[in-house]
Design a protein around this motif. Structure first.
Motif, PDB file in Angstrom:
ATOM      1  N   ASN A 160       2.080   1.898  -3.342  1.00 18.96           N
ATOM      2  CA  ASN A 160       1.019   2.192  -4.312  1.00 18.96           C
ATOM      3  C   ASN A 160       0.009   3.152  -3.677  1.00 18.96           C
ATOM      4  OD1 ASN A 160       1.351   0.047  -6.731  1.00 18.96           O
ATOM      5  ND2 ASN A 160       1.915  -0.906  -4.769  1.00 18.96           N
TER       6      ASN A 160
ATOM      7  N   LEU B 217       0.824  -1.211   0.000  1.00 20.47           N
ATOM      8  CA  LEU B 217       0.000   0.000   0.000  1.00 20.47           C
ATOM      9  C   LEU B 217       0.857   1.259   0.000  1.00 20.47           C
ATOM     10  CD1 LEU B 217      -2.953  -0.765   2.472  1.00 20.47           C
ATOM     11  CD2 LEU B 217      -3.082  -0.429  -0.003  1.00 20.47           C
ATOM     12  N   GLU B 218       1.936   1.240   0.769  1.00 20.15           N
ATOM     13  CA  GLU B 218       2.825   2.408   0.799  1.00 20.15           C
ATOM     14  C   GLU B 218       3.463   2.642  -0.561  1.00 20.15           C
ATOM     15  OE1 GLU B 218       5.661   2.151   3.893  1.00 20.15           O
ATOM     16  OE2 GLU B 218       4.174   2.060   5.517  1.00 20.15           O
TER      17      GLU B 218
ATOM     18  N   VAL C 262      -3.892   3.402  -4.192  1.00 18.17           N
ATOM     19  CA  VAL C 262      -4.828   2.424  -3.624  1.00 18.17           C
ATOM     20  C   VAL C 262      -5.011   2.744  -2.143  1.00 18.17           C
ATOM     21  CG1 VAL C 262      -5.310  -0.005  -3.167  1.00 18.17           C
ATOM     22  CG2 VAL C 262      -4.093   0.660  -5.257  1.00 18.17           C
ATOM     23  N   ARG C 263      -6.275   2.879  -1.732  1.00 20.81           N
ATOM     24  CA  ARG C 263      -6.567   3.223  -0.339  1.00 20.81           C
ATOM     25  C   ARG C 263      -7.596   2.259   0.228  1.00 20.81           C
ATOM     26  NH1 ARG C 263      -9.650   8.707   1.774  1.00 20.81           N
ATOM     27  NH2 ARG C 263      -9.769   8.109   3.984  1.00 20.81           N
ATOM     28  N   PHE C 264      -7.357   1.773   1.438  1.00 20.30           N
ATOM     29  CA  PHE C 264      -8.282   0.864   2.118  1.00 20.30           C
ATOM     30  C   PHE C 264      -9.315   1.657   2.927  1.00 20.30           C
ATOM     31  CE2 PHE C 264      -5.537  -3.241   2.449  1.00 20.30           C
ATOM     32  CZ  PHE C 264      -5.593  -3.356   1.066  1.00 20.30           C
TER      33      PHE C 264
END
Length: 370
Positions: A282, A279-280, A285-287
């Motif tokens: 990319n 995630l860091e 992209v966010r959860f």
């Protein structure tokens, strides 16, 4: 007494009967009875009179005897008996009150049925009521004691914020962004019936044996595109962080160059060090995590229910490979005509309903503590 055929009628009696036949204010049934009397006075046979009037021979005898006993008044319908006594108001109120509570402990019942309620009321109130009356009373008042639902109040301290965040994505997604609803359907069993299915025939449904053989399990990883309704899915033998990350990379790959918002739950495999490192790397992209114990807010759960009903629950699978093949076929079939789910509830409406349930639970706990 039954009048004989060819009876004598006075001029006044004939005029009276003729008036009944011709009057627009007299019921057709009464006019027919008057004709029976006039045909009889003409000397016609009772069998012929019955055919002319469209009635049975005993009916002819009935109206001849009524006229002999009571004259023209005998041709009129007699008052029927009074209506059945209505169920007393106190009994009706007792049924409605009892329907909203659990059956008394001494009955051993877990819930009410219309027959059990009718029997209990008859016993404790001494007033006989039918189960049809109880069922109608329930329908009229929107009560369904024979049915059961489920609920769960989330204890997540960030419940309101998370609901607002996710519902906001559904109702007003960021311009140009993609919203994916992601989760796993675990432990899907490849069940095979011990004997072949009997197919549908006229007046007979599909039939299968109640016993089965297990051929293993698979885990379905799925991502629903909230905007299009299309689903991307993969089956893996194990649900772990490595498989989730591999699936996630493939799910977001078609959306390169766009911001991707992923709605998912708080499962540990969704937050492994490898996943967080990806995630860091990319930032597009966010959860967005659903509140704890609130999977209902994740739209992929709706789709899981659909595939279970339409492809898995009634399926017969001779191996895990066959099961996975059918899941893939169903996903392709779904995507060929995919439509998005239309989310209509606002965050404010959801939170208002939750507050009502919380108040009801609190009131119930306070009552039980007294």
């Amino acid at each position: 007494m039954v009048l004989a055929v060819g009876m004598e009628l006075t001029a006044d009696e004939r005029a009276e009967l003729r008036a009944l036949v011709n009057s627009p204010d007299v019921a057709a049934t009464v006019a027919t009875r008057a004709r029976i009397l006039m045909w009889s006075a003409e000397g016609r046979a009772k069998k012929e009179i019955a055919e002319l009037a469209g009635v049975s021979r005993p009916t002819v005898d009935l109206w001849l005897s009524r006229y002999a006993a009571d004259g023209v008044g005998g041709l009129l319908d007699r008052p029927r008996g009074g209506g059945r006594e209505q169920v007393p108001v106190r009994v009706r109120a007792r049924i409605l009150a009892a329907s909203r509570t659990s059956p008394p402990i001494e009955t051993g019942l877990s819930h009410w049925s219309s027959r059990e309620m009718a029997a209990w009321i008859t016993r404790v109130e001494g007033v006989s009521v039918s189960h049809h009356y109880v069922a109608k009373l329930w329908r009229d008042n929107g009560l369904r004691p024979h049915r059961q639902g489920t609920f769960k109040l989330s204890k997540d301290p960030e419940f309101a914020d998370k609901v607002a965040d996710i519902v906001g994505l559904y109702l007003d997604p960021p311009g140009g962004a993609v919203v994916l609803s992601v989760d796993e359907k675990t432990q899907i069993q490849a069940l095979d019936r011990t004997q072949p299915l009997l197919p549908i025939t006229f007046d007979a449904s599909e039939q299968r044996t109640h016993d089965y053989r297990r051929h293993g399990i698979t885990n379905l990883f799925a991502a629903l595109d909230v905007a299009t309704g299309e689903v991307y899915g993969e089956c893996h033998p194990v649900r772990d962080g490595a498989n989730f990350l591999a699936f996630l990379k493939k799910a977001v790959k078609p959306h390169a160059g766009k911001n991707v918002h992923v709605v998912l739950d708080n499962l540990s495999i969704h937050g492994t060090p490898e996943v967080m490192a990806w995630l860091e790397a990319n930032p597009h992209v966010r959860f967005h995590h659903t509140p704890k114990g609130s999977s209902w807010i994740n739209q992929i759960e709706i789709w899981f229910g659909i595939i279970t009903r339409q492809a898995i629950r009634r399926g017969t699978f001779t191996s895990v490979k066959v099961l996975i093949g059918q899941i893939r076929d169903y996903i392709n079939h779904w995507n060929a005509k995919a439509k998005p789910f239309i989310w209509t509830a606002t965050a404010e409406e959801i939170l208002a309903k939750v507050r009502v349930v919380q108040a009801s639970v609190k009131k119930l706990l306070n009552n039980n503590a007294k």
